[in-house]
Motif scaffolding. Structure first.
Motif, PDB file in Angstrom:
ATOM      1  N   ASP A 248       0.885  -1.231   0.115  1.00  0.00           N
ATOM      2  CA  ASP A 248      -0.001   0.054  -0.026  1.00  0.00           C
ATOM      3  C   ASP A 248       0.977   1.126  -0.095  1.00  0.00           C
ATOM      4  O   ASP A 248       1.794   1.306   0.790  1.00  0.00           O
ATOM      5  CB  ASP A 248      -0.911   0.006   1.302  1.00  0.00           C
ATOM      6  CG  ASP A 248      -1.682   1.270   1.442  1.00  0.00           C
ATOM      7  OD1 ASP A 248      -2.015   1.925   0.384  1.00  0.00           O
ATOM      8  OD2 ASP A 248      -1.953   1.604   2.302  1.00  0.00           O
ATOM      9  N   PRO A 250       0.732   4.997   0.653  1.00  0.00           N
ATOM     10  CA  PRO A 250      -0.438   5.935   1.057  1.00  0.00           C
ATOM     11  C   PRO A 250      -0.281   7.412   0.546  1.00  0.00           C
ATOM     12  O   PRO A 250      -1.340   8.095   0.671  1.00  0.00           O
ATOM     13  CB  PRO A 250      -0.215   5.933   2.618  1.00  0.00           C
ATOM     14  CG  PRO A 250       1.295   5.639   2.828  1.00  0.00           C
ATOM     15  CD  PRO A 250       1.671   4.608   1.650  1.00  0.00           C
ATOM     16  N   PRO A 252       0.687  10.016  -2.699  1.00  0.00           N
ATOM     17  CA  PRO A 252       0.695  10.330  -3.988  1.00  0.00           C
ATOM     18  C   PRO A 252       2.030  10.951  -4.333  1.00  0.00           C
ATOM     19  O   PRO A 252       2.760  11.498  -3.469  1.00  0.00           O
ATOM     20  CB  PRO A 252      -0.364  11.082  -4.325  1.00  0.00           C
ATOM     21  CG  PRO A 252      -0.705  11.963  -3.238  1.00  0.00           C
ATOM     22  CD  PRO A 252      -0.255  11.281  -1.911  1.00  0.00           C
ATOM     23  N   GLU A 255       3.870  14.494  -2.982  1.00  0.00           N
ATOM     24  CA  GLU A 255       3.806  14.861  -1.786  1.00  0.00           C
ATOM     25  C   GLU A 255       5.195  15.144  -1.066  1.00  0.00           C
ATOM     26  O   GLU A 255       5.979  14.365  -1.516  1.00  0.00           O
ATOM     27  CB  GLU A 255       2.871  13.792  -0.983  1.00  0.00           C
ATOM     28  CG  GLU A 255       2.745  13.902   0.321  1.00  0.00           C
ATOM     29  CD  GLU A 255       1.204  14.819   0.378  1.00  0.00           C
ATOM     30  OE1 GLU A 255       0.926  15.277   1.438  1.00  0.00           O
ATOM     31  OE2 GLU A 255       0.583  14.931  -0.633  1.00  0.00           O
ATOM     32  N   PRO A 343     -11.160   4.781  -8.551  1.00  0.00           N
ATOM     33  CA  PRO A 343     -10.144   4.175  -7.935  1.00  0.00           C
ATOM     34  C   PRO A 343      -9.910   2.769  -8.364  1.00  0.00           C
ATOM     35  O   PRO A 343     -10.671   1.862  -8.347  1.00  0.00           O
ATOM     36  CB  PRO A 343     -10.725   4.214  -6.604  1.00  0.00           C
ATOM     37  CG  PRO A 343     -12.256   4.433  -6.713  1.00  0.00           C
ATOM     38  CD  PRO A 343     -12.359   5.082  -7.957  1.00  0.00           C
ATOM     39  N   GLN A 345      -7.190  -0.363  -8.450  1.00  0.00           N
ATOM     40  CA  GLN A 345      -5.718  -0.959  -7.782  1.00  0.00           C
ATOM     41  C   GLN A 345      -4.948  -1.660  -8.926  1.00  0.00           C
ATOM     42  O   GLN A 345      -5.494  -2.223  -9.905  1.00  0.00           O
ATOM     43  CB  GLN A 345      -6.393  -1.999  -6.663  1.00  0.00           C
ATOM     44  CG  GLN A 345      -5.227  -2.347  -6.040  1.00  0.00           C
ATOM     45  CD  GLN A 345      -5.742  -3.368  -4.798  1.00  0.00           C
ATOM     46  OE1 GLN A 345      -6.617  -2.916  -3.961  1.00  0.00           O
ATOM     47  NE2 GLN A 345      -5.070  -4.444  -4.838  1.00  0.00           N
ATOM     48  N   LYS A 350      -1.392  -1.064  -4.189  1.00  0.00           N
ATOM     49  CA  LYS A 350      -2.529  -0.104  -4.034  1.00  0.00           C
ATOM     50  C   LYS A 350      -1.995   1.298  -3.909  1.00  0.00           C
ATOM     51  O   LYS A 350      -1.033   1.664  -3.035  1.00  0.00           O
ATOM     52  CB  LYS A 350      -3.292  -0.425  -2.662  1.00  0.00           C
ATOM     53  CG  LYS A 350      -4.391   0.499  -2.409  1.00  0.00           C
ATOM     54  CD  LYS A 350      -5.253   0.412  -1.275  1.00  0.00           C
ATOM     55  CE  LYS A 350      -6.344   1.364  -1.098  1.00  0.00           C
ATOM     56  NZ  LYS A 350      -6.995   0.976   0.200  1.00  0.00           N
ATOM     57  N   THR A 351      -2.237   2.146  -4.700  1.00  0.00           N
ATOM     58  CA  THR A 351      -1.617   3.575  -4.773  1.00  0.00           C
ATOM     59  C   THR A 351      -3.069   4.484  -4.778  1.00  0.00           C
ATOM     60  O   THR A 351      -4.139   4.130  -4.578  1.00  0.00           O
ATOM     61  CB  THR A 351      -0.971   3.971  -5.948  1.00  0.00           C
ATOM     62  OG1 THR A 351      -1.846   3.958  -7.053  1.00  0.00           O
ATOM     63  CG2 THR A 351       0.455   2.933  -6.379  1.00  0.00           C
ATOM     64  N   LYS A 352      -2.528   5.700  -4.238  1.00  0.00           N
ATOM     65  CA  LYS A 352      -3.566   6.736  -3.867  1.00  0.00           C
ATOM     66  C   LYS A 352      -3.860   7.349  -5.171  1.00  0.00           C
ATOM     67  O   LYS A 352      -3.149   8.075  -5.802  1.00  0.00           O
ATOM     68  CB  LYS A 352      -3.201   7.807  -2.960  1.00  0.00           C
ATOM     69  CG  LYS A 352      -4.080   8.712  -2.382  1.00  0.00           C
ATOM     70  CD  LYS A 352      -3.704   9.737  -1.428  1.00  0.00           C
ATOM     71  CE  LYS A 352      -4.734  10.705  -1.175  1.00  0.00           C
ATOM     72  NZ  LYS A 352      -6.129  10.171  -0.708  1.00  0.00           N
ATOM     73  N   GLU A 355      -9.176  10.879  -7.839  1.00  0.00           N
ATOM     74  CA  GLU A 355     -10.550  10.665  -7.996  1.00  0.00           C
ATOM     75  C   GLU A 355     -11.196  11.905  -8.415  1.00  0.00           C
ATOM     76  O   GLU A 355     -10.653  13.040  -8.169  1.00  0.00           O
ATOM     77  CB  GLU A 355     -11.168  10.320  -6.464  1.00  0.00           C
ATOM     78  CG  GLU A 355     -10.651   8.862  -6.250  1.00  0.00           C
ATOM     79  CD  GLU A 355     -11.416   8.191  -4.911  1.00  0.00           C
ATOM     80  OE1 GLU A 355     -12.441   8.787  -4.486  1.00  0.00           O
ATOM     81  OE2 GLU A 355     -10.674   7.395  -4.110  1.00  0.00           O
ATOM     82  N   ASP A 358     -11.676  14.593  -5.461  1.00  0.00           N
ATOM     83  CA  ASP A 358     -10.502  15.181  -5.304  1.00  0.00           C
ATOM     84  C   ASP A 358     -10.365  16.426  -6.255  1.00  0.00           C
ATOM     85  O   ASP A 358      -9.920  17.658  -5.844  1.00  0.00           O
ATOM     86  CB  ASP A 358      -9.275  14.205  -5.146  1.00  0.00           C
ATOM     87  CG  ASP A 358      -9.360  13.242  -4.114  1.00  0.00           C
ATOM     88  OD1 ASP A 358     -10.136  13.479  -3.093  1.00  0.00           O
ATOM     89  OD2 ASP A 358      -8.933  12.339  -4.492  1.00  0.00           O
TER      90      ASP A 358
END
Length: 412
Positions: A248, A250, A252, A255, A343, A345, A350-352, A355, A358
């Motif tokens: 995962d 968390p 993007p 950041e 969204p 995967q 799993k990436t952010k 959407e 957002d």
């Protein structure tokens, strides 16, 4: 940092640099000078003979001509560089420092400077090769050398430089035209959104494993601070499949992370030490965010232009309205192009993902506090909000828009 991440970061830096293309043209000019001089020294290799009118230049005339070309072209190149710096200073001061990279990446500016500097280098090298007899008993047939072909090519490059200057004088005002700046950002944003949706539509959700419950077996930090500029998703996916992991991510791309920020949460068996190094090497950090793998950076540029346009010292509502129009276009593309943003995967990784909600918040929720006091901009944003429900084809995106309106409606 892995070789792939390093190469990706290097490509970004080269793409955003102002020196790479002019430097490459200078190297090509040096190679061209050596090639034409060789042909002048071995005229039998030429498939044609130069006209007699082009071979009547004397040594002093040839040297003077090449000196004039090199001096004048380099002087004009200095003026062009000064004009570029003025344009960059004007744009960064009025529209935001985030836009400096757009001017550095502008191919018109890079080609213009590169052509003039390359012409200067070529003429300089040809001037050095011109020889005249020395001494009273010098053999004219062996000591005298006037590279007629090279001089002809230098004259051709000079004419190309003249037209380049004419183009550059037209191009610089166009690059600082606020309508062109917003249009360039808006078109790139729409194109990148469509590319992202096309990439997401190629994935098969049925083959995607579910995220394990409970705490992760391991977390990964990068041990340094900076903005995430690139993330090698393919390498992460391969590592997850090779070691039977679920990863995962968390945060993007774009950041800011500190030395202790968790960038990977991993479920699965114990990860070997060499795999841990490969996991951290999937990320490349830098001093600032970039457009690569980061759509929100372009959105932030448009929002920053809105904020500066609506500042008391500028008070330019029409620029803000222009930015809102392109953000509106991006939201419509994000909702309707091949089903819109969803969204999805990426296998065991799993990436952010970005959407639709957002994008709405960043495009209209953030700039509202800058434009709410201006009647013209506020009315235009209400017009956009009135149009969007009829432009959204998917019910889920329409629900996201209504949820967004429920949050911002009291403020509006």
């Amino acid at each position: 940092m892995s070789k792939r991440a390093l190469v990706s970061k290097l490509i970004q830096n080269v793409r955003a640099s102002y020196w790479f293309l002019p430097g490459s043209l200078v190297c090509l000019a040096a190679l061209l000078a050596q090639g034409t001089l060789y042909l002048d020294q071995h005229p039998d290799f030429l498939p044609f003979d130069l006209p007699k009118g082009l071979r009547d230049t004397q040594v002093d005339g040839a040297r003077s001509l090449m000196s004039i070309i090199s001096q004048s072209v380099f002087g004009v190149a200095g003026v062009m560089f000064s004009m570029t710096i003025v344009a960059v200073s004007f744009a960064s001061g009025n529209f935001g420092p985030r836009l400096i990279g757009n001017f550095m990446r502008d191919r018109g500016n890079q080609w213009s400077l590169g052509i003039l500097v390359a012409t200067f280098v070529y003429a300089l090298l040809i001037t050095r090769a011109i020889q005249s007899p020395t001494g009273a008993d010098a053999d004219l047939s062996t000591a005298l050398f006037v590279p007629y072909l090279s001089i002809l090519i230098a004259l051709g490059l000079t004419f190309v430089s003249v037209f380049t200057v004419v183009y550059f004088v037209h191009h610089i005002p166009e690059t600082i035209n606020v309508s062109n700046i917003t249009a360039g950002l808006g078109k790139r944003l729409v194109a990148d959104i469509k590319t992202l949706i096309d990439t997401q539509s190629d994935r098969d959700p049925s083959t995607t494993p579910t995220q394990p419950t409970g705490d992760p077996a391991m977390t990964v930090t990068l041990g340094q601070s900076g903005y995430i500029q690139t993330m090698n998703k393919e390498q992460l996916r391969n590592l997850a499949q090779d070691h039977d992991l679920f990863i995962d991510v968390p945060l993007p791309v774009g950041e800011f992370v500190t030395e202790d920020t968790v960038v990977l949460r991993i479920w699965g068996p114990q990860v070997p030490d060499e795999a841990k190094e490969e996991l951290t090497s999937c990320f490349a950090l830098g001093h600032s965010p970039t457009e690569s793998q980061n759509l929100m950076f372009i959105v932030d540029q448009l929002v920053e232009m809105i904020a500066r346009a609506m500042s008391p010292g500028v008070n330019d509502p029409f620029t803000a309205i222009n930015c809102l129009n392109w953000l509106h276009s991006a939201c419509v593309a994000a909702a309707n192009h091949k089903g819109g943003l969803r969204p999805v995967q990426d296998g065991p990784v799993k990436t952010k993902a970005l959407e639709f909600g957002d994008l709405l918040e960043a495009s209209f929720g953030v700039p509202w506090k800058y434009i709410h006091a201006d009647p013209l901009c506020a009315r235009h944003m209400r017009v956009i909000f009135a149009k969007l429900p009829n432009q959204l084809e998917d019910p889920e995106h329409l629900d996201s828009f209504r949820a967004f309106m429920d949050r911002v409606d009291p403020a509006i």
